[in-house]
Design an enzyme around this catalytic site. Sequence first.
Site, mmCIF file in Angstrom:
data_model
loop_
_atom_site.group_PDB
_atom_site.id
_atom_site.type_symbol
_atom_site.label_atom_id
_atom_site.label_comp_id
_atom_site.label_asym_id
_atom_site.label_seq_id
_atom_site.Cartn_x
_atom_site.Cartn_y
_atom_site.Cartn_z
ATOM 1 C CG HIS A 1 -2.229 0.637 1.069
ATOM 2 N ND1 HIS A 1 -2.890 0.737 -0.135
ATOM 3 C CD2 HIS A 1 -3.051 1.215 1.979
ATOM 4 C CE1 HIS A 1 -4.046 1.356 0.039
ATOM 5 N NE2 HIS A 1 -4.165 1.665 1.314
ATOM 6 C CG ASN B 1 -8.677 5.856 5.006
ATOM 7 O OD1 ASN B 1 -8.118 5.284 4.088
ATOM 8 N ND2 ASN B 1 -9.264 5.210 5.986
ATOM 9 C CG ASP C 1 -1.945 0.605 -3.306
ATOM 10 O OD1 ASP C 1 -2.682 -0.325 -2.967
ATOM 11 O OD2 ASP C 1 -2.079 1.758 -2.842
ATOM 12 C CG ASN D 1 -10.606 3.803 1.523
ATOM 13 O OD1 ASN D 1 -11.667 3.860 0.900
ATOM 14 N ND2 ASN D 1 -10.348 2.862 2.407
#
Length: 188
Positions: A21, A67, A92, A113
């Site tokens: 991530h 986020n 990613d 997100n």
Amino acid sequence: MKKFLIVGLGNIGSEYANTRHNIGFKVLDYIANQEGISFQSVKLGDVAELKIKGRTLLLLKPNTYMNLSGKAVNYWMEKEKIEKENLLVITDDLNLAFGTFRIKTKGSDGGHNGLKNIQLALNSTEYPRFRFGISDAFKKGKQVDYVLGEWDDTEKETLKVRLELCTEIIKSFALAGLNTTMNLYNGK
């Protein structure tokens, strides 16, 4: 001097440093290391400045967690008066094979997100993004473990070559423009 904001998405903290991530952070760290520049902790993130051929590239690693990435992106775009077309967000992508690149002028958040929050902050889906494929080689229900998991040994070897190519892509974006960069590197 033309300015660009190059945003690498990731999560802060050593526990996330080598996770899939965090490829956005990893790409920017690689460039900074190659160019001999360093990041400074400033408002809403870590920033490094790269100057190439009359252009300034601000490399931003938001410290807001994934986020809430839009808050940092919006702040730095306004502060530095950077237009949306000079923004490039590195993220990613589970829908692409590992190490595959897809550069786009706009698009949906694809369930990501970080992109979802940037879209909300900018009130637009029309900004350049650079998706780095991490593949979807996980078992049903294990997506979070996979995305927040560390690279396996085979991926780590390939990653070195891919990071070098990422550097070329970012420089091409600033010097040759988005369309040329997409034509040269998409699907590579």
